[in-house]
Write a protein that holds these residues in place. Structure first.
Motif, PDB file in Angstrom:
ATOM      1  N   THR A  26       0.833  -1.182  -0.001  1.00 49.95           N
ATOM      2  CA  THR A  26       0.040  -0.057  -0.013  1.00 49.95           C
ATOM      3  C   THR A  26       0.950   1.498  -0.097  1.00 49.95           C
ATOM      4  O   THR A  26       2.064   1.255   0.145  1.00 49.95           O
ATOM      5  CB  THR A  26      -1.103  -0.013   1.152  1.00 49.95           C
ATOM      6  N   ASN A  27       0.375   2.437  -0.652  1.00 55.89           N
ATOM      7  CA  ASN A  27       1.027   3.589  -0.311  1.00 55.89           C
ATOM      8  C   ASN A  27       0.571   4.628   0.674  1.00 55.89           C
ATOM      9  O   ASN A  27       0.959   5.533   0.834  1.00 55.89           O
ATOM     10  CB  ASN A  27       0.690   4.326  -1.699  1.00 55.89           C
ATOM     11  N   ASN A  28      -0.254   4.032   1.663  1.00 55.10           N
ATOM     12  CA  ASN A  28      -0.572   4.486   2.856  1.00 55.10           C
ATOM     13  C   ASN A  28      -0.371   3.857   3.966  1.00 55.10           C
ATOM     14  O   ASN A  28      -0.831   2.709   4.229  1.00 55.10           O
ATOM     15  CB  ASN A  28      -2.205   4.775   2.909  1.00 55.10           C
ATOM     16  N   THR A  29       0.496   4.322   4.860  1.00 50.98           N
ATOM     17  CA  THR A  29       0.951   3.787   6.190  1.00 50.98           C
ATOM     18  C   THR A  29      -0.231   3.428   7.366  1.00 50.98           C
ATOM     19  O   THR A  29       0.004   2.643   8.290  1.00 50.98           O
ATOM     20  CB  THR A  29       2.136   4.417   6.887  1.00 50.98           C
ATOM     21  N   ALA A  30      -1.363   4.174   6.858  1.00 47.47           N
ATOM     22  CA  ALA A  30      -2.581   3.878   7.965  1.00 47.47           C
ATOM     23  C   ALA A  30      -3.443   2.909   7.296  1.00 47.47           C
ATOM     24  O   ALA A  30      -4.603   2.797   7.856  1.00 47.47           O
ATOM     25  CB  ALA A  30      -3.245   5.025   8.171  1.00 47.47           C
ATOM     26  N   ASN A  31      -3.322   2.159   5.986  1.00 46.84           N
ATOM     27  CA  ASN A  31      -3.995   1.135   5.295  1.00 46.84           C
ATOM     28  C   ASN A  31      -3.419  -0.238   5.810  1.00 46.84           C
ATOM     29  O   ASN A  31      -2.520  -0.530   5.818  1.00 46.84           O
ATOM     30  CB  ASN A  31      -3.585   1.226   3.951  1.00 46.84           C
ATOM     31  N   TYR A  32      -4.551  -1.227   6.213  1.00 45.57           N
ATOM     32  CA  TYR A  32      -4.362  -2.233   6.711  1.00 45.57           C
ATOM     33  C   TYR A  32      -5.595  -3.343   6.328  1.00 45.57           C
ATOM     34  O   TYR A  32      -6.332  -2.858   5.817  1.00 45.57           O
ATOM     35  CB  TYR A  32      -4.132  -2.593   8.457  1.00 45.57           C
ATOM     36  N   PHE A  33      -5.045  -4.716   6.609  1.00 50.14           N
ATOM     37  CA  PHE A  33      -6.305  -5.516   6.480  1.00 50.14           C
ATOM     38  C   PHE A  33      -6.511  -6.626   7.642  1.00 50.14           C
ATOM     39  O   PHE A  33      -5.612  -6.957   8.571  1.00 50.14           O
ATOM     40  CB  PHE A  33      -6.191  -6.457   5.048  1.00 50.14           C
ATOM     41  N   ASN A  34      -7.679  -7.271   7.977  1.00 50.17           N
ATOM     42  CA  ASN A  34      -7.888  -7.852   8.885  1.00 50.17           C
ATOM     43  C   ASN A  34      -8.349  -9.129   8.288  1.00 50.17           C
ATOM     44  O   ASN A  34      -9.014  -9.131   7.197  1.00 50.17           O
ATOM     45  CB  ASN A  34      -8.803  -7.491  10.055  1.00 50.17           C
ATOM     46  N   ILE A  35      -8.370 -10.539   9.171  1.00 53.81           N
ATOM     47  CA  ILE A  35      -9.200 -11.527   8.487  1.00 53.81           C
ATOM     48  C   ILE A  35     -10.301 -12.075   9.443  1.00 53.81           C
ATOM     49  O   ILE A  35      -9.651 -12.334  10.686  1.00 53.81           O
ATOM     50  CB  ILE A  35      -7.835 -12.785   8.122  1.00 53.81           C
ATOM     51  N   LEU A  36     -11.222 -12.389   9.034  1.00 51.21           N
ATOM     52  CA  LEU A  36     -12.346 -12.750  10.058  1.00 51.21           C
ATOM     53  C   LEU A  36     -12.500 -14.217   9.796  1.00 51.21           C
ATOM     54  O   LEU A  36     -12.761 -14.553   8.441  1.00 51.21           O
ATOM     55  CB  LEU A  36     -13.466 -11.830   9.882  1.00 51.21           C
ATOM     56  N   ALA A  37     -12.681 -15.164  10.703  1.00 52.24           N
ATOM     57  CA  ALA A  37     -13.101 -16.390  10.634  1.00 52.24           C
ATOM     58  C   ALA A  37     -14.255 -16.751   9.994  1.00 52.24           C
ATOM     59  O   ALA A  37     -15.340 -15.856  10.302  1.00 52.24           O
ATOM     60  CB  ALA A  37     -12.714 -17.158  11.993  1.00 52.24           C
ATOM     61  N   PRO A  38     -14.814 -17.726   9.534  1.00 55.17           N
ATOM     62  CA  PRO A  38     -16.297 -18.038   9.061  1.00 55.17           C
ATOM     63  C   PRO A  38     -17.035 -17.866  10.153  1.00 55.17           C
ATOM     64  O   PRO A  38     -16.869 -18.211  11.450  1.00 55.17           O
ATOM     65  CB  PRO A  38     -16.329 -19.508   8.713  1.00 55.17           C
TER      66      PRO A  38
END
Length: 93
Positions: A26-38
């Protein structure tokens, strides 16, 4: 890309014991992802703002996993834009 408080969910069907690898550039240091289980819609099994920009691991159960892309509140409040590339791989039986 996302802007401000926008989020994007990518849904991946997988089986218990399969291996998942998700990474983000990403080009933005405040951009993230989470993973949510079923079956989960709030509590993340992986939190990118704490654990970093890559997840690797064996999946605990079968079903649809959500990879949720978001921006931290401080950047979202400023209506910042984040351009990102997400790579998602599931391998195994």
């Amino acid at each position: 890309s996302i802007t401000g408080y926008e989020t994007l969910d990518y849904v991946l069907g997988a089986k218990k014991g399969q291996y998942m690898n998700v990474s983000m550039a990403t080009n933005n240091t405040a951009n993230y992802f989470n993973i949510l289980a079923p079956g989960e819609n709030q509590v993340a099994m992986f939190n990118g703002s704490i654990a970093g920009s890559q997840y690797e691991g064996s999946l605990p159960k079968s079903g649809d996993y959500k990879v949720r892309v978001y921006m931290m509140r401080s950047a979202a409040r400023r209506n910042e834009v984040a351009n990102f590339r997400l790579e998602m791989i599931i391998t195994g039986k």
